[in-house]
Scaffold this active site. Sequence first.
Site, short mmCIF file in Angstrom:
data_model
loop_
_atom_site.label_atom_id
_atom_site.label_comp_id
_atom_site.label_asym_id
_atom_site.label_seq_id
_atom_site.Cartn_x
_atom_site.Cartn_y
_atom_site.Cartn_z
N ASP A 311 -6.40 12.90 4.14
CA ASP A 311 -5.39 12.07 2.96
C ASP A 311 -4.96 10.79 3.76
OD1 ASP A 311 -3.01 12.90 1.43
OD2 ASP A 311 -2.12 11.28 2.83
N GLU A 381 -10.26 11.51 1.32
CA GLU A 381 -9.68 11.45 -0.05
C GLU A 381 -10.19 9.76 0.23
OE1 GLU A 381 -5.94 11.44 -2.54
OE2 GLU A 381 -5.75 10.21 -0.06
C1 GLC Z 1 -2.36 11.24 -1.10
C2 GLC Z 1 -2.35 12.32 -1.45
C3 GLC Z 1 -0.21 12.07 -2.61
C4 GLC Z 1 0.32 11.24 -1.82
C5 GLC Z 1 -1.15 10.10 -1.15
C6 GLC Z 1 0.78 9.83 0.11
O1 GLC Z 1 -2.48 10.49 -2.69
O2 GLC Z 1 -2.88 13.47 -2.68
O3 GLC Z 1 -1.03 12.81 -3.27
O4 GLC Z 1 1.15 11.13 -2.30
O5 GLC Z 1 -1.39 10.56 -0.84
O6 GLC Z 1 0.45 11.04 1.29
#
Ligand code: GLC
Length: 690
Positions: A311, A381
């Site tokens: 993440d 991500e």
């Molecule tokens: C990522 C997640 C999102 C979250 C963020 C902070 O982007 O997909 O949902 O709010 O991280 O952890």
Amino acid sequence: MSYRKDSDSVELGDCTRNPGYKDADGDGPAARDNISVSDSEEKRDSIGVKRLSDARDEYTQIKPYAGMPKEVLVLYSSKARYRVPREILFWLTVCCTLALVAVTIAVIALSPKCLSWWQASPVYQIYPRSFKDSDGDGVGDLKGIKEKLDHFEYLNIKSIWISPFYRSPMKDFGYDVEDFRDIDPLFGTMKDFEELLATMHSKGLRLIMDFIPNHTSDRHRWFNLSRTRDPHYEDYYVWTDCKPDGPKPNNWVSIFGNSSWTYDEVRGQCYLHQFLKEQPDLNFRNPDVIKEMIDIIHFWLEKGVDGFRMDAVKHMLEASHMRDEPQVDPNKPPELVTTEWDLHSDYTTSQVGLHDILREFRAQMDTYSQEPGRYRFMVIESYDYEEVYKTMMYYGTRLEKEGDFPFNFYLLDLPQNTSGVWAKHLVHLWMGNMPKGKWPNWVVGNHDRTRISSSAGQLYVRAINMLLLTLPGTATTYYGEEIGMENINVTASQIQDPAGKYNTSASRDPQRSPLQWNANMNAGFNDKTNLTWLPLHPDYETVNVEAQMKDDGSVLAQYRFLNTLRQSELPLNRGWFCYVHADANVFSYIRELDGLKRAFLIVVNFGKESAATDLSSVRELPDELKVLMSTNKANDGKVFPKSRIQTEVGEGLVIQYSTNTRFNPNHPEECYISEKACYLETIGILYKCQ
Ligand code: GLC
Ligand code: MG
């Protein structure tokens, strides 16, 4: 039976001749057959003790028998009729063994790599709050997921990413982790998790967990120890001096808006949070923090999880100099600089050293991938928008592995301009920038982004699913996309998402509504009470899994068909991908495999008008093209001349054809393949080829 042996003579004693014996190299079989035991006894009696040579002749007339003494056996063994077959057999065995070794080496050397599990199936994202509620509290849970695993068997999906279910105060619905080694009671217990994982594995399903390295919850034990300056934890977070009411340490802003610095009264300093103030950023310049994260990775891999979705990684490191970031609009008054779009995030994202940390994570994971069939997968991500080269770095280098792929978010922009040319442009943003030999992937939705059915419109839902499942690489499916679920309307008072509380239009609640299983109470999401943590979409009575399973023209049925086709057809799962055509309406491409006559032409109308696409200049295509599947069921089986391939708005066609001429050799610039493989149609095998 007995015998006696002198130095030069052997006595037969009452040795018995085998009546079935046939001599091939002495007298004719008929003559020998007639020699009876009593004949030979008579002969011996009359002659008395025989000379050894005579005795040898005599012995070799006797059929070998079990338990015959070595000396007698030796007499046989040198005879040509026994020696020759023996030698033939020996050399045959040697030759066969050598041939087998050679064939094995050749097969290993010539076989292309098999697709790994994360390449063979789409990755399906479960947002656990919204998938299935087993206990009636209105929030989905792990037992609920376990109850619904048949859905994946039905869809032929093998890889499942579950958004966070760690213990959390739920300020960001699980992305604020209080304990990385525990399950939040809202979702269940560790036992529930272990049972879910075991059941998934027994069904051949893989579980990918969300891993959140950038930050913890402010309720995490580490944060409390850090704010009280425990010597070991003092530098676990990013702290700097500031005054309670004074200016912030610099102009950095949080992704959720406003300054990313918050004053902490306990410590008397400001801490950094690139997301909510309840999500303090960990300090990855501290090696102990890296070690903690690695231990957590080990913890879950030991439990048997199959991979991680990493993440928000681009935020993991910040520049130590902490200078102000340059404003996008230098003339904007600094007090109005409050969102990430106001700044070039040069000092808070993608800092030097980030990839070293991720590669270390990967190396740790790889130690678990050695177990046969237990490859551990890493997907990353990172939203880098037009800075696509930044995204591509997460693939690692030729020498050092990193992610198996970073998420490809470009297709999320499809609704900006629904057209064939735009679809091709977005696809090519990835294909044209991806390092050679890597594996692509496609995302059209997740828990952070508007559902594509709502942004592009229902009209394009089927075509988009067709695109995802016929492009090369791994499709990602956000729960509900398989039935064309749409965003819900959430009123200001219903807003749950912290991002929405800051800015209503940024709320992510609309895409997080409960999965629509059937037309019953709460769409079958919660069949115990009348609670759902977010409202259901009102269309659930018609748009639901159960109804669509009964309709072979439904979005669900088409998803299933395409996914199954993709997994059973080599050109679709690992063959060439070649652009054929793009115009204001239609985007068209070929999937083919060298050596295999069967190939696929995909024609998708993303435009605003129906189209008759003329592919007559594509000489590799046969003149007549038969539709294997249309998103409009009525057109299945239709035959088009290649000069007029008819599609309506939002219609996609999969055309299967047979050819001896492949497209890719003549159009190398238009074609891509991850790892080249050829098919030998005569024996039906795949081999590595140049
Ligand atoms: C990522 C997640 C999102 C979250 C963020 C902070 O982007 O997909 O949902 O709010 O991280 O952890
Ligand atoms: Mg529940």
